[in-house]
Design an enzyme around this catalytic site. Structure first.
Site, mmCIF file in Angstrom:
data_model
loop_
_atom_site.group_PDB
_atom_site.id
_atom_site.type_symbol
_atom_site.label_atom_id
_atom_site.label_comp_id
_atom_site.label_asym_id
_atom_site.label_seq_id
_atom_site.Cartn_x
_atom_site.Cartn_y
_atom_site.Cartn_z
ATOM 1 N N GLU A 13 43.001 42.040 46.540
ATOM 2 C CA GLU A 13 42.033 41.283 45.481
ATOM 3 C C GLU A 13 40.983 41.662 45.121
ATOM 4 O O GLU A 13 39.933 41.598 45.081
ATOM 5 C CB GLU A 13 41.764 40.154 46.611
ATOM 6 C CG GLU A 13 42.736 39.352 47.254
ATOM 7 C CD GLU A 13 42.157 38.161 48.143
ATOM 8 O OE1 GLU A 13 43.175 37.291 48.577
ATOM 9 O OE2 GLU A 13 41.145 38.121 48.222
ATOM 10 N N GLU A 52 49.441 37.127 51.465
ATOM 11 C CA GLU A 52 48.461 36.189 52.263
ATOM 12 C C GLU A 52 48.680 34.898 51.949
ATOM 13 O O GLU A 52 48.989 34.607 50.919
ATOM 14 C CB GLU A 52 46.772 36.498 52.063
ATOM 15 C CG GLU A 52 46.306 37.751 52.772
ATOM 16 C CD GLU A 52 45.003 37.745 52.222
ATOM 17 O OE1 GLU A 52 44.055 36.915 52.300
ATOM 18 O OE2 GLU A 52 44.346 39.034 52.379
#
Length: 461
Positions: free
Chosen positions: A183, A366
Site C-alpha cells: 500500500e 487483503e
C-alpha cells in the site's frame, strides 16, 4: 455438508463462494495475511533497530491510548503455534511481512539474528505445507533512514533495493512470492499528507515526493530480487470504490480526482509508465521528483499484482479542487466506519483489466473487516464478518467471469493486532487475541472458512 461441529450448517454456508466458482478449485490459493509491526512485538530483541512506527507510537497523542507495537501478538515468540493454528484452519498460504529494522542493521548489513527468525518461521511453514509470501515493506522504515529524510530522500529507494537483494539472497528458494511494497498510497498520503501514520507529516507535496521514491524503490528492488531468487515478484496496492455524492458536475469531478488518487496513482505508474493527469489538478504545487529513466524503472513488468480492498467511499466536492468523504446514511458499515460494498471490488477489478492491457495475474492480498469482537463462552460470534467474506468471494467470481485473472485470496487478518493509529481497539482478525494473556480463539468466521476448505478438499476439484 461437512462443517465444524460447533457451527450450524447455515452459519458455515455464509462464507461459501458461489457453487461451481473458480474459488472452489484446489489451484485457487487461499491464505491469511499479517504484518510484522502489527503482530511480532519484540521490538528491541536480537538487534532490531528502531522504526518510524516505534517513534510514532512514542509520540504523545499519535496512537490511541498510547498503545505501541510491543508486545502486540508476541508472534516473535509464538510463531510456531500461530503457524500450527493456520494449518489447523486449512490455509494453504501465509502472507507476512519482513521487518526491515529487524534484518538490516544501521550500517546497512544483514543482522543474522533477525534473519534467523524468518528462517525459523519459514521452517514452521514448510513443515506444515503452507506457502510463504513475503512483503518487504509494510510501513516500518528504519528510523535512521527517516533521520536522513526517509522517503523524501531519493537515496532511500536505493537502500530499499539493497535490502531487497540481501534478504532475497539470504532466503533464496524459501519464498513462493515476493511483494515489494504494501500500500504505497497509505505510506505516501496518510503518512506524509494527512499525518495520521508515521512519519506524521502533513503536506501533499511531501506525499507526491514520497510516492515517487517509494515506487522507484520498488522498481529498483525488482531486478535485485530476481538476481537473487527465482520466486515471482509483485507489489501490493490498496484500492477502494469511489462514487460521487450527487450528479452535480463539481461532485462528479471530485469523484474522478478521488478515483485517480486512490486507485490510479500507483497502478498507472506501474502499468502505463505515467502518473494520472488529475493529480496535478488536486495538488498544483506538488512536483514529482522524477529523473530521466525513472518511469521505465517503475513500470518494469511484474509477475503478479496484489490488490487490497475494504470499502467504498462516497465523495463530494470540497468547494475547491479536492474532495471530502460524504457519510452516506443507511448503509452497512464496519467497526472502522467503512461502508461494506462488495460490488466495488468487482467493478474495480474489471476496470483494471480493461485499463491495463499488461495487467498480470491478480491476488486479493487483503480483504476483511473490523468488528467489536468478544469471547463469549469460548466462542466469538462474528456473523457480519462471515457475510462480508462470502459476499466478497461472490464479487471476485463475478470479476473472474468478466475475464479478470484472479488466482488467490488472503484474508486480513489471521490475528487481531495493532491497528496502527487505532492501537488495539479495532479487531480485524479471524482469530481473537486476548492481549493480556495472548490466548488465541478462532472466531466463527475462522471455523466457517475451515469447513469450506474441508469441503473443497473433499470435492477434489
Amino acid at each position: 455438508m461437512t462443517t465444524d461441529s460447533t457451527l450450524r450448517p447455515e452459519q458455515a454456508a455464509l462464507v461459501l463462494p458461489p457453487a461451481g466458482s473458480a474459488l472452489w478449485r484446489r489451484d485457487f490459493l487461499f491464505g491469511a495475511a499479517t504484518a510484522a509491526f502489527q503482530i511480532e512485538g519484540a521490538t528491541q530483541a536480537d538487534g532490531r533497530v528502531p522504526s518510524i512506527w516505534d517513534t510514532f507510537c512514542a509520540t504523545p497523542g499519535r496512537v490511541a491510548r498510547g498503545d505501541t507495537g510491543d508486545p502486540a501478538c508476541d508472534h516473535y515468540h509464538r510463531y510456531d503455534a500461530d503457524v500450527a493454528l493456520m494449518a489447523e484452519l486449512g490455509f494453504g498460504a501465509y502472507r507476512f511481512s519482513i521487518a526491515w529494522p529487524r534484518v538490516i542493521d544501521d550500517n546497512h548489513r544483514l543482522n543474522p539474528k533477525g534473519v534467523d527468525f524468518y528462517h525459523r518461521l519459514l521452517d514452521a511453514l514448510d513443515q506444515r505445507g503452507i506457502d510463504a509470501y513475503a512483503t518487504l515493506y509494510h510501513w516500518d522504515l528504519p528510523q535512521h533512514l527517516q533521520d536522513r529524510g526517509g522517503w523524501l530522500n531519493r537515496d532511500t529507494a536505493r537502500r530499499f533495493a539493497d535490502y531487497a537483494g540481501q534478504i532475497a539472497h539470504a532466503l533464496s528458494g524459501r519464498v513462493k512470492g515476493w511483494m515489494t511494497l504494501n500500500e504505497p498510497w497509505v505510506s505516501a498520503y496518510v503518512g506524509h499528507a494527512e499525518g495520521r501514520h508515521a512519519p506524521g507529516l502533513r503536506d501533499p507535496r511531501y506525499a507526491v515526493e514520497a510516492m515517487h521514491h517509494l515506487l522507484l524503490g520498488h522498481g529498483l528492488a525488482v531486478p535485485a530480487l530476481r538476481a537473487n531468487d527465482k520466486a515471482p515478484v509483485g507489489l501490493v496496492a490498496n484500492v477502494n470504490g469511489v462514487t460521487a455524492a450527487s450528479e452535480r458536475e463539481e461532485d462528479q469531478r471530485a469523484a474522478r480526482r478521488a478515483h485517480a488518487s486512490n486507485n490510479h496513482w500507483v497502478l498507472d505508474a506501474l502499468f502505463l509508465g505515467r502518473y494520472p493527469a488529475e493529480l496535478q489538478a488536486l495538488w498544483p504545487d506538488a512536483v514529482v521528483p522524477a529523473r530521466a529513466g525513472d518511469m521505465e524503472v517503475i513500470s518494469a513488468p511484474l509477475d503478479f499484482i496484489g490488490i487490497n480492498y475494504y470499502f467504498r467511499a462516497v465523495v463530494a466536492s470540497d468547494g475547491d479542487r479536492g474532495y471530502v468523504v460524504h457519510q452516506q446514511p443507511g448503509v452497512e458499515r464496519t467497526q472502522m466506519g467503512w461502508e461494506v460494498h462488495p460490488d466495488s471490488l468487482r467493478d474495480l477489478l474489471i476496470e483494471f483489466h480493461q485499463r491495463y492491457p499488461n495487467l498480470p495475474p491478480v491476488y486479493i492480498t487483503e480483504n476483511g473487516m473490523a468488528s467489536d469482537d468478544h469471547v463469549d463462552g469460548g466462542r466469538v460470534h462474528d456473523e457480519q464478518r462471515m457475510r462480508y467474506l462470502g459476499r466478497h468471494f461472490a464479487a471476485i467470481q463475478q470479476a473472474i467471469d468478466r475475464g479478470v485473472d484472479v488466482r488467490g485470496y488472503f484474508a486480513w487478518s489471521l490475528l487481531d493486532n495493532f491497528e496502527w493509529a487505532y492501537g488495539y481497539e479495532k479487531r480485524f482478525g479471524i482469530v481473537h487475541v486476548d492481549y493480556a494473556t495472548q490466548q488465541r480463539t478462532p472466531k466463527d468466521s475462522a471455523l466457517a472458512l475451515k469447513a469450506f476448505f474441508q469441503q473443497r478438499a473433499q470435492a477434489g476439484a
